[in-house]
Design a protein around this motif. Structure first.
Motif, mmCIF file in Angstrom:
data_model
loop_
_atom_site.group_PDB
_atom_site.id
_atom_site.type_symbol
_atom_site.label_atom_id
_atom_site.label_comp_id
_atom_site.label_asym_id
_atom_site.label_seq_id
_atom_site.Cartn_x
_atom_site.Cartn_y
_atom_site.Cartn_z
ATOM 1 N N GLN A 25 0.881 -1.163 0.000
ATOM 2 C CA GLN A 25 0.000 0.000 0.000
ATOM 3 C C GLN A 25 0.923 1.219 0.000
ATOM 4 O OE1 GLN A 25 -3.322 -0.668 -0.166
ATOM 5 N NE2 GLN A 25 -2.682 -2.793 -0.110
ATOM 6 N N GLY A 26 0.850 2.027 -1.007
ATOM 7 C CA GLY A 26 1.745 3.181 -1.099
ATOM 8 C C GLY A 26 2.789 2.965 -2.173
ATOM 9 N N ASN A 27 3.895 3.699 -2.069
ATOM 10 C CA ASN A 27 4.934 3.591 -3.085
ATOM 11 C C ASN A 27 6.311 3.715 -2.447
ATOM 12 O OD1 ASN A 27 5.248 6.326 -2.528
ATOM 13 N ND2 ASN A 27 4.160 6.971 -4.347
ATOM 14 N N PHE A 28 7.321 3.429 -3.236
ATOM 15 C CA PHE A 28 8.706 3.536 -2.806
ATOM 16 C C PHE A 28 9.362 4.649 -3.597
ATOM 17 C CE2 PHE A 28 7.583 -0.870 -1.978
ATOM 18 C CZ PHE A 28 8.046 -1.035 -0.687
ATOM 19 N N GLN A 29 10.208 5.408 -2.931
ATOM 20 C CA GLN A 29 10.944 6.482 -3.595
ATOM 21 C C GLN A 29 12.432 6.228 -3.430
ATOM 22 O OE1 GLN A 29 9.556 10.117 -1.847
ATOM 23 N NE2 GLN A 29 7.664 10.100 -2.994
ATOM 24 N N SER A 30 13.196 6.560 -4.463
ATOM 25 C CA SER A 30 14.634 6.376 -4.419
ATOM 26 C C SER A 30 15.308 7.563 -5.085
ATOM 27 C CB SER A 30 15.025 5.081 -5.142
ATOM 28 O OG SER A 30 16.427 4.968 -5.213
ATOM 29 N N SER A 31 16.464 7.930 -4.586
ATOM 30 C CA SER A 31 17.237 9.007 -5.206
ATOM 31 C C SER A 31 18.039 8.482 -6.399
ATOM 32 C CB SER A 31 18.182 9.635 -4.177
ATOM 33 O OG SER A 31 19.044 8.649 -3.648
ATOM 34 N N GLU A 32 18.110 7.172 -6.536
ATOM 35 C CA GLU A 32 18.823 6.561 -7.655
ATOM 36 C C GLU A 32 18.012 6.716 -8.941
ATOM 37 O OE1 GLU A 32 21.873 5.038 -7.503
ATOM 38 O OE2 GLU A 32 21.971 5.591 -5.382
ATOM 39 N N THR A 33 18.694 6.980 -10.038
ATOM 40 C CA THR A 33 17.995 7.082 -11.319
ATOM 41 C C THR A 33 17.819 5.713 -11.963
ATOM 42 O OG1 THR A 33 20.104 7.508 -12.428
ATOM 43 C CG2 THR A 33 18.786 9.426 -11.776
ATOM 44 N N GLN A 34 18.758 4.802 -11.739
ATOM 45 C CA GLN A 34 18.685 3.443 -12.278
ATOM 46 C C GLN A 34 18.295 2.498 -11.147
ATOM 47 O OE1 GLN A 34 18.809 2.628 -15.339
ATOM 48 N NE2 GLN A 34 18.876 0.429 -15.190
ATOM 49 N N VAL A 35 17.081 1.961 -11.176
ATOM 50 C CA VAL A 35 16.599 1.103 -10.094
ATOM 51 C C VAL A 35 16.650 -0.386 -10.438
ATOM 52 C CG1 VAL A 35 15.181 2.859 -9.008
ATOM 53 C CG2 VAL A 35 14.195 1.427 -10.800
ATOM 54 N N ASN A 36 17.135 -0.744 -11.621
ATOM 55 C CA ASN A 36 17.313 -2.155 -11.968
ATOM 56 C C ASN A 36 18.352 -2.766 -11.040
ATOM 57 O OD1 ASN A 36 15.558 -2.885 -13.912
ATOM 58 N ND2 ASN A 36 16.993 -2.784 -15.608
ATOM 59 N N ASN A 37 18.034 -3.899 -10.443
ATOM 60 C CA ASN A 37 18.927 -4.629 -9.530
ATOM 61 C C ASN A 37 19.357 -3.804 -8.325
ATOM 62 O OD1 ASN A 37 18.868 -6.916 -11.203
ATOM 63 N ND2 ASN A 37 20.513 -6.093 -12.456
ATOM 64 N N LEU A 38 18.567 -2.828 -7.937
ATOM 65 C CA LEU A 38 18.837 -2.020 -6.753
ATOM 66 C C LEU A 38 18.363 -2.779 -5.520
ATOM 67 C CD1 LEU A 38 19.716 0.782 -5.626
ATOM 68 C CD2 LEU A 38 17.338 1.462 -5.838
ATOM 69 N N LYS A 39 19.240 -2.944 -4.530
ATOM 70 C CA LYS A 39 18.845 -3.654 -3.313
ATOM 71 C C LYS A 39 17.906 -2.759 -2.516
ATOM 72 C CE LYS A 39 20.286 -6.024 0.752
ATOM 73 N NZ LYS A 39 21.315 -6.468 1.632
ATOM 74 N N MET A 40 16.717 -3.270 -2.266
ATOM 75 C CA MET A 40 15.688 -2.515 -1.562
ATOM 76 C C MET A 40 15.769 -2.726 -0.066
ATOM 77 S SD MET A 40 11.838 -2.593 -2.952
ATOM 78 C CE MET A 40 10.954 -3.245 -1.584
ATOM 79 N N GLY A 41 16.011 -3.934 0.358
ATOM 80 C CA GLY A 41 16.037 -4.266 1.770
ATOM 81 C C GLY A 41 16.165 -5.761 1.944
ATOM 82 N N ASP A 42 15.906 -6.225 3.156
ATOM 83 C CA ASP A 42 15.979 -7.652 3.469
ATOM 84 C C ASP A 42 14.587 -8.163 3.795
ATOM 85 O OD1 ASP A 42 18.799 -7.789 3.272
ATOM 86 O OD2 ASP A 42 18.956 -6.866 5.249
ATOM 87 N N ILE A 43 14.229 -9.301 3.193
ATOM 88 C CA ILE A 43 12.911 -9.878 3.443
ATOM 89 C C ILE A 43 13.097 -11.277 4.019
ATOM 90 C CG2 ILE A 43 12.622 -10.835 1.125
ATOM 91 C CD1 ILE A 43 9.626 -9.936 1.400
ATOM 92 N N SER A 44 12.249 -11.618 4.978
ATOM 93 C CA SER A 44 12.275 -12.961 5.544
ATOM 94 C C SER A 44 10.847 -13.486 5.609
ATOM 95 C CB SER A 44 12.917 -12.952 6.930
ATOM 96 O OG SER A 44 12.173 -12.145 7.807
ATOM 97 N N PHE A 45 10.716 -14.796 5.388
ATOM 98 C CA PHE A 45 9.421 -15.449 5.391
ATOM 99 C C PHE A 45 9.368 -16.428 6.554
ATOM 100 C CE2 PHE A 45 10.331 -14.305 1.010
ATOM 101 C CZ PHE A 45 9.192 -13.604 0.678
ATOM 102 N N ASN A 46 8.270 -16.400 7.304
ATOM 103 C CA ASN A 46 8.086 -17.284 8.437
ATOM 104 C C ASN A 46 6.631 -17.738 8.440
ATOM 105 O OD1 ASN A 46 8.299 -18.704 10.786
ATOM 106 N ND2 ASN A 46 8.508 -16.914 12.111
ATOM 107 N N ASN A 47 6.396 -18.989 8.042
ATOM 108 C CA ASN A 47 5.046 -19.553 7.929
ATOM 109 C C ASN A 47 4.186 -18.678 7.023
ATOM 110 O OD1 ASN A 47 5.769 -21.670 9.602
ATOM 111 N ND2 ASN A 47 5.117 -20.597 11.436
ATOM 112 N N ASP A 48 3.163 -18.034 7.557
ATOM 113 C CA ASP A 48 2.256 -17.227 6.748
ATOM 114 C C ASP A 48 2.538 -15.736 6.874
ATOM 115 O OD1 ASP A 48 1.066 -19.525 5.914
ATOM 116 O OD2 ASP A 48 -0.658 -19.381 7.242
ATOM 117 N N LYS A 49 3.716 -15.372 7.337
ATOM 118 C CA LYS A 49 4.066 -13.962 7.507
ATOM 119 C C LYS A 49 5.374 -13.648 6.801
ATOM 120 C CE LYS A 49 1.660 -13.339 11.835
ATOM 121 N NZ LYS A 49 1.698 -12.830 13.190
ATOM 122 N N ALA A 50 5.515 -12.400 6.397
ATOM 123 C CA ALA A 50 6.742 -11.911 5.787
ATOM 124 C C ALA A 50 7.134 -10.610 6.468
ATOM 125 C CB ALA A 50 6.539 -11.681 4.296
#
Length: 130
Positions: A25-50
Motif C-alpha cells: 500500500q503506497g509507493n517507494f521512492q529512491s534518489s537513484e535514477t537506475q533502479v534495476n537490480n537495486l537492493k531494496m532491503g531484506d525480506i524474511s518469510f516465516n510460515n504465513d508472515k513476511a
C-alpha cells in the motif's frame, strides 16, 4: 495479426518456484535514477508472515490466497535446437513463443504502515517533556 504460443507449466523449460507476489500500500521512492537490480532491503518469510526491513523501517505482511490464479510467463529466447521444434508448432501467422514460469495462488500483502526500528544501544537516549 500476431499469434502467440504459450506452453503449459509442465511443458515449459523455465520452471522457477522462487517467485512470490508482494503487494504494498503506497509507493517507494529512491534518489537513484537506475533502479534495476537495486537492493531494496531484506525480506524474511516465516510460515504465513513476511517481514521486510528497509533501512530503519520494518513492514510486516501476511499471506493471502488469490481469488484467481496468476500466471507468470516469459518470452522464449531463440535457440538453434528449439528452432526446429518451434517451426513444427508455429504456423505462418504466429511469431512469438512464451513459456509459463509459474502459477501463483498466494501473495503477501503489506497493508500496515512501516514501524521504526531503533538500535538497542540508542534506546532511552531521547527524553520528551522533561
Amino acid at each position: 495479426m500476431v499469434c502467440a504460443v504459450i506452453y503449459s507449466l509442465k511443458d515449459s523449460k523455465q520452471n522457477n518456484s522462487n517467485i512470490v507476489l508482494l503487494e504494498f500500500q503506497g509507493n517507494f521512492q529512491s534518489s537513484e535514477t537506475q533502479v534495476n537490480n537495486l537492493k531494496m532491503g531484506d525480506i524474511s518469510f516465516n510460515n504465513d508472515k513476511a517481514t521486510l526491513i528497509i533501512g530503519h523501517h520494518r513492514i510486516e505482511g501476511k499471506k493471502v490466497k488469490l481469488s484467481k490464479p496468476f500466471a507468470i510467463i516469459r518470452k522464449r529466447e531463440k535457440n538453434q535446437e528449439k528452432e526446429e521444434q518451434d517451426k513444427m508448432i508455429m504456423d505462418e501467422s504466429s511469431s512469438v513463443i512464451y513459456d509459463t514460469v509459474i502459477i501463483l495462488r498466494e501473495k503477501y500483502v503489506f497493508s500496515q504502515r512501516p514501524g521504526l526500528l531503533v538500535q538497542e544501544s540508542l534506546r532511552g537516549l531521547t527524553r520528551i517533556g522533561g
